[in-house]
Design a protein around this motif. Structure first.
Motif, PDB file in Angstrom:
ATOM      1  N   ILE A 273       0.832  -1.204   0.000  1.00 56.04           N
ATOM      2  CA  ILE A 273       0.000   0.000   0.000  1.00 56.04           C
ATOM      3  C   ILE A 273       0.866   1.253   0.000  1.00 56.04           C
ATOM      4  CG2 ILE A 273      -1.691   1.331   1.332  1.00 56.04           C
ATOM      5  CD1 ILE A 273      -2.762  -1.380   2.366  1.00 56.04           C
ATOM      6  N   ASP A 279      -4.055  -0.385  -4.233  1.00 53.31           N
ATOM      7  CA  ASP A 279      -5.310  -0.026  -3.583  1.00 53.31           C
ATOM      8  C   ASP A 279      -5.421  -0.761  -2.245  1.00 53.31           C
ATOM      9  OD1 ASP A 279      -8.200   1.021  -3.676  1.00 53.31           O
ATOM     10  OD2 ASP A 279      -8.475  -1.134  -3.408  1.00 53.31           O
ATOM     11  N   GLU A 281      -7.991  -1.497  -0.171  1.00 54.06           N
ATOM     12  CA  GLU A 281      -9.030  -2.506  -0.008  1.00 54.06           C
ATOM     13  C   GLU A 281      -8.678  -3.791  -0.762  1.00 54.06           C
ATOM     14  OE1 GLU A 281     -13.881  -3.063  -0.593  1.00 54.06           O
ATOM     15  OE2 GLU A 281     -12.863  -1.276  -1.372  1.00 54.06           O
ATOM     16  N   THR A 283      -5.733  -4.838  -1.750  1.00 50.90           N
ATOM     17  CA  THR A 283      -4.540  -5.450  -1.168  1.00 50.90           C
ATOM     18  C   THR A 283      -4.884  -6.262   0.076  1.00 50.90           C
ATOM     19  OG1 THR A 283      -3.108  -3.690  -2.011  1.00 50.90           O
ATOM     20  CG2 THR A 283      -2.280  -4.975  -0.154  1.00 50.90           C
TER      21      THR A 283
END
Length: 432
Positions: A273, A279, A281, A283
């Motif tokens: 991240i 992204d 969410e 990940t």
């Protein structure tokens, strides 16, 4: 996951089933809390770092927060010493009750702590002190829990029972990542940074209170009860020194494993991240799937070690990780699926060693020195190489030396292979 029949021996009544399952549940929930706590700190670091340090420089705030993550590990040897002594002199149960109480209190403090904007450097110091206290608790939690589980396990089934430690711990990690993914999906980035990051810490504190109640209702192991009434017990430190070779073996097989564990299981999502720009969410959901695979295979490796022995399973794990370290890291480029594939493959090999590490360590020591014999060298190894792994990896990568970290990991795995080759097979050892 092992079936009820594998963790029990055909109990005759509901009361007997409760008596046998209560230790597993109490141990599992408390162990899950520890792993949940350390994982949510790593996962939510990008969001709460500016809340505890000056927000004008996000990169510096992130590095400072990761440094505190590492400092918490420096308390683990002291925790291993304190709770190891408590476990071997007052009982495994006493050590586990005290450690979970301290850990859950720390989660609540972080979840309710004032920010840097409110009290300045006091917020940074509060985070530091709290993480040091939790490091103290966690330094004794895992060794006490794995000693307890190993002593409660039926002979010939310690491998599969040993997998309970990492099954429950990984469930804690998955719970934290699912909560993180849900929060990332329903809250904006500004909401996560301002207050959303507090939710998982408060939840961890509440779960910890439940785990505390469960552990207070647990029974002590029969192995500890027998050795406690022995008339002739040598000095704890003399006994510890007598088993110094076993202590060095614990360090040797832990060093490489703890680095790859914290690299792939704990910090990989946060790094993806913060550094790769993936992204949040997506990940976290990919990480959840990889961890579910990890949970599923842990008992299988435990059962395999009960049949083939501990050494072959651990050697296969460390050799596989050594060979795959460079390819798996090179696999992660620009897509989340690459992270998911690399994590899943890496965690399959991590599972082979992690599933049986608790019982391998416990089988090296007699009951009178088993907790501290595992706790202190294990905590030293994790403090030296585990807690520092995310920080070291980030620092080296930021300075254009990312491959140095990979070769450092490979060197530690090579040490683990050598130590495993030279240690005796302990599958059939009687715990006394």
């Amino acid at each position: 996951m092992p079936s009820a029949a594998e963790f029990t021996e055909a109990p005759d009544s509901a009361a007997e089933r409760t008596r046998r399952w209560r230790p597993a549940v109490g141990t599992g929930i408390g162990n899950a809390l520890e792993w949940y706590d350390w994982n949510i700190y790593a996962v939510f670091t990008p969001f709460f770092a500016p809340q505890f340090f000056p927000s004008a420089d996000p990169a510096s705030a992130l590095m400072a927060t990761l440094a505190i993550f590492a400092v918490g590990f420096l308390m683990r040897p002291l925790g291993g010493l304190l709770f190891g002594w408590l476990g071997d002199r007052r009982g495994r149960r006493s050590a586990m009750i005290t450690s979970v109480a301290l850990a859950s209190a720390g989660s609540l403090v972080i979840g309710l702590a004032p920010t840097y904007a409110a009290i300045g450097v006091g917020a940074s110091l509060l985070l530091l002190v709290t993480r040091m206290a939790q490091g103290l608790a966690h330094g004794g939690e895992l060794p006490a829990a794995q000693t307890y589980v190993s002593e409660m396990a039926p002979h010939g089934r310690r491998g599969r029972w040993s997998s309970l430690i990492y099954v429950s711990g990984t469930c804690g990690i998955v719970a934290g990542e699912v909560l993180g993914a849900v929060l990332a999906g329903v809250l904006s980035a500004d909401q996560l940074a301002s207050w959303g990051w507090r939710v998982p810490f408060v939840v961890g504190g509440v779960i910890g209170l439940y785990a505390l109640v469960m552990r207070m209702r647990m029974a002590e192991t029969e192995v500890f009860a027998r050795q406690r009434v022995a008339q002739d017990r040598p000095s704890l430190w003399r006994d510890f020194w007598h088993h110094r070779t076993a202590c060095l073996r614990v360090v040797g097989i832990t060093l490489g494993g703890t680095v790859v564990y914290y690299t792939w299981v704990v910090s990989a999502p946060a790094r993806a991240i913060a550094v790769n720009g993936f992204d949040a969410e997506a990940t976290l959901w990919v990480s959840v799937l990889a961890n579910l695979v990890f949970i599923a295979v842990l008992p299988a490796f435990g059962i395999l070690s009960d049949r083939l022995g501990r050494r072959p399973v651990m050697l296969a794990a460390y050799a596989g990780l050594l060979v795959l370290t460079l390819p798996l890291n090179w696999l992660i480029q620009d897509h989340v699926w690459q992270l998911g594939l690399a994590m899943t493959i890496g965690m399959l090999f991590v599972a082979a060693s992690a599933s049986i590490l608790p019982t391998v360590c416990a089988e090296m020591f007699p009951a009178r020195v088993r907790t501290i014999g595992v706790a202190l060298p294990y905590a030293l190894a994790v403090a030296a190489c585990g807690g520092s792994a995310p920080y070291l990896q980030t620092w080296l990568s930021d300075n254009g030396m990312g491959n140095v970290f990979l070769f450092y990991t490979m060197a530690l795995l090579l040490v683990a292979i050598v130590v495993t080759c030279r240690m005796p097979e302990t599958r059939d050892v009687e715990l006394t």
